[in-house]
Design an enzyme around this catalytic site. Structure first.
Site, mmCIF file in Angstrom:
data_model
loop_
_atom_site.group_PDB
_atom_site.id
_atom_site.type_symbol
_atom_site.label_atom_id
_atom_site.label_comp_id
_atom_site.label_asym_id
_atom_site.label_seq_id
_atom_site.Cartn_x
_atom_site.Cartn_y
_atom_site.Cartn_z
ATOM 1 N N LEU A 214 0.793 -1.085 0.089
ATOM 2 C CA LEU A 214 -0.187 0.033 -0.198
ATOM 3 C C LEU A 214 0.824 1.151 0.047
ATOM 4 C CD1 LEU A 214 -2.829 -1.150 2.725
ATOM 5 C CD2 LEU A 214 -2.735 -1.539 -0.060
ATOM 6 N N HIS A 215 0.497 2.242 -0.866
ATOM 7 C CA HIS A 215 0.996 3.578 -0.763
ATOM 8 C C HIS A 215 -0.270 4.567 -0.481
ATOM 9 C CE1 HIS A 215 -0.670 3.624 -4.817
ATOM 10 N NE2 HIS A 215 -0.044 2.556 -5.186
ATOM 11 N N HIS B 233 -3.600 4.335 -2.397
ATOM 12 C CA HIS B 233 -4.408 3.321 -1.708
ATOM 13 C C HIS B 233 -5.035 4.191 -0.529
ATOM 14 C CE1 HIS B 233 -1.584 0.171 -3.416
ATOM 15 N NE2 HIS B 233 -2.757 -0.054 -4.049
ATOM 16 N N ASP C 58 -6.446 3.444 -12.675
ATOM 17 C CA ASP C 58 -6.752 2.444 -13.467
ATOM 18 C C ASP C 58 -8.057 2.715 -14.173
ATOM 19 O OD1 ASP C 58 -4.521 0.223 -12.537
ATOM 20 O OD2 ASP C 58 -5.139 1.215 -10.944
ATOM 21 N N GLN D 242 -10.123 -0.189 -15.783
ATOM 22 C CA GLN D 242 -10.597 -1.094 -14.659
ATOM 23 C C GLN D 242 -11.746 -0.560 -14.070
ATOM 24 O OE1 GLN D 242 -8.079 -3.173 -11.750
ATOM 25 N NE2 GLN D 242 -8.719 -1.502 -10.147
ATOM 26 N N SER E 250 2.443 3.542 -7.737
ATOM 27 C CA SER E 250 2.071 2.524 -8.109
ATOM 28 C C SER E 250 2.858 1.466 -7.289
ATOM 29 C CB SER E 250 2.183 2.164 -9.524
ATOM 30 O OG SER E 250 2.366 0.947 -9.727
ATOM 31 N N SER E 251 2.484 0.226 -6.812
ATOM 32 C CA SER E 251 2.947 -0.673 -6.013
ATOM 33 C C SER E 251 4.283 -1.033 -6.960
ATOM 34 C CB SER E 251 2.126 -1.727 -5.738
ATOM 35 O OG SER E 251 0.996 -1.497 -5.074
HETATM 36 P P1 AMP Z 1 -3.832 -1.787 -6.869
HETATM 37 O O1 AMP Z 1 -3.426 -2.280 -5.420
HETATM 38 O O2 AMP Z 1 -2.619 -1.581 -7.612
HETATM 39 O O3 AMP Z 1 -4.641 -3.099 -7.301
HETATM 40 O O4 AMP Z 1 -4.728 -1.028 -6.739
HETATM 41 C C1 AMP Z 1 -5.822 -0.783 -5.925
HETATM 42 C C2 AMP Z 1 -6.593 0.305 -5.987
HETATM 43 O O5 AMP Z 1 -6.101 1.626 -5.821
HETATM 44 C C3 AMP Z 1 -7.331 0.433 -7.276
HETATM 45 O O6 AMP Z 1 -8.648 0.874 -7.456
HETATM 46 C C4 AMP Z 1 -6.269 1.760 -8.317
HETATM 47 O O7 AMP Z 1 -6.901 2.269 -9.113
HETATM 48 C C5 AMP Z 1 -5.970 2.417 -6.899
HETATM 49 N N1 AMP Z 1 -4.703 3.187 -7.237
HETATM 50 C C6 AMP Z 1 -3.521 2.527 -7.279
HETATM 51 N N2 AMP Z 1 -2.481 3.485 -7.516
HETATM 52 C C7 AMP Z 1 -3.373 4.665 -7.085
HETATM 53 C C8 AMP Z 1 -2.966 6.151 -7.148
HETATM 54 N N3 AMP Z 1 -1.559 6.491 -7.619
HETATM 55 N N4 AMP Z 1 -3.967 7.117 -6.969
HETATM 56 C C9 AMP Z 1 -5.044 6.680 -6.698
HETATM 57 N N5 AMP Z 1 -5.633 5.307 -6.724
HETATM 58 C C10 AMP Z 1 -4.716 4.413 -6.887
#
Ligand code: AMP
Length: 259
Positions: free
Chosen positions: A10-11, A14, A129, A132, A164-165
């Site tokens: 998580l960042h 999230h 995303d 998505q 991004s992770s």
């Molecule tokens: P993930 O863990 O990458 O599957 O992302 C989980 C959720 O966090 C998804 O709805 C992503 O669109 C959102 N997310 C990922 N990176 C960001 C970001 N930089 N800013 C806002 N939402 C994000």
């Protein structure tokens, strides 16, 4: 009850979703699950970062009620091959779906399964995303699921790169190269019209050292279909994917021209 589906590591992006979730609901659940169904053969399922203890610490100061971190067996008790499949339809085969066949079917399958487990009233997704988010909204609408989908703007680092992770896999040199992506997105605003915006971005990225473009296009934000040639005013979402080092990055920006 609000649900924030994530794959962990998580960042602050999230966290923005979690903060939105807690403002929209009395109870919030963050799911952490690296979903094998949305990774294709040869993709980075094995190396995808996993750090549940760090994730718990990271969420420590937010008001999350439950971190739901199921195993693959809990999510798909019948096995992966027998998981009840959702279909993302035609939009699911374009852009990210063209480069990653079956990706969005896997995304929708995990989202539908999480909805079944958690029973949320609202679910929070990031605009980062965009495709998505679109296919999830489409599934909720078509199937009449009793969930309100809330979107949160992309959170970026100081240099403009979307969090991004996968960014932890960028070397220092990659990181410098990757900055061309937000720079190109910003330059799109200065294109003469909507129909030229993708060309402006493509030019910058194709000439950027260390960046390999997969796709750049502008889609209709309502249908996620490519805008017709010559449409120069109105709203469009510029979407792109590019590889920097050995990391595939996606980003997007909503553009408005002449309105
Ligand atoms: P993930 O863990 O990458 O599957 O992302 C989980 C959720 O966090 C998804 O709805 C992503 O669109 C959102 N997310 C990922 N990176 C960001 C970001 N930089 N800013 C806002 N939402 C994000």
């Amino acid at each position: 009850m609000a649900l924030v589906p994530t794959m962990g590591s998580l960042h602050e992006g999230h966290k923005a979703l979690v903060v939105e979730a807690t403002s929209q609901a009395d109870r919030s659940v963050v799911s952490v699950f690296v979903n094998p169904l949305q990774f294709g053969p040869g993709e980075d399922f094995e190396r995808y970062p996993r750090s549940l203890l760090d994730d718990e610490t990271f969420l420590g100061d937010t008001v999350v009620d439950v971190i739901f971190a199921p195993s693959v067996v809990v999510m798909y008790p019948e096995g992966l091959a027998a998981a009840p499949t959702q279909s993302a339809g035609a939009v699911g085969d374009s852009y990210e779906g063209a480069s990653r066949p079956g990706h969005f079917d896997g995304v929708l399958t995990v989202v539908a399964t999480l909805f079944d487990y958690v029973g949320p009233d609202v679910a929070v997704f990031g605009c980062k995303d965009a495709q998505q988010l679109f296919v999830v909204q489409q599934m909720v609408q078509k199937q009449g699921l009793p969930v309100r989908v809330i979107e949160v703007d992309t959170i970026r680092d100081d240099d403009g790169l979307a969090l991004s992770s996968r960014n932890i896999f960028l070397t220092e040199a990659d990181r410098v190269h990757a900055r061309e992506i937000p720079r190109a997105l910003a330059a799109a605003e200065k294109a003469p019209g909507l129909s030229q915006a993708a060309g402006v971005v493509k030019d910058i990225l194709e000439n950027a050292p260390g960046v390999t473009v997969d796709y750049v296009d502008v889609v209709d934000p309502v249908s996620f279909l490519p805008l017709s040639d010559g449409v120069s005013t109105g709203a469009g979402r510029l979407i792109l994917a590019a590889t920097v080092g050995n990391v595939r990055l996606i980003d997007n920006r909503l553009l408005h021209f002449g309105q």
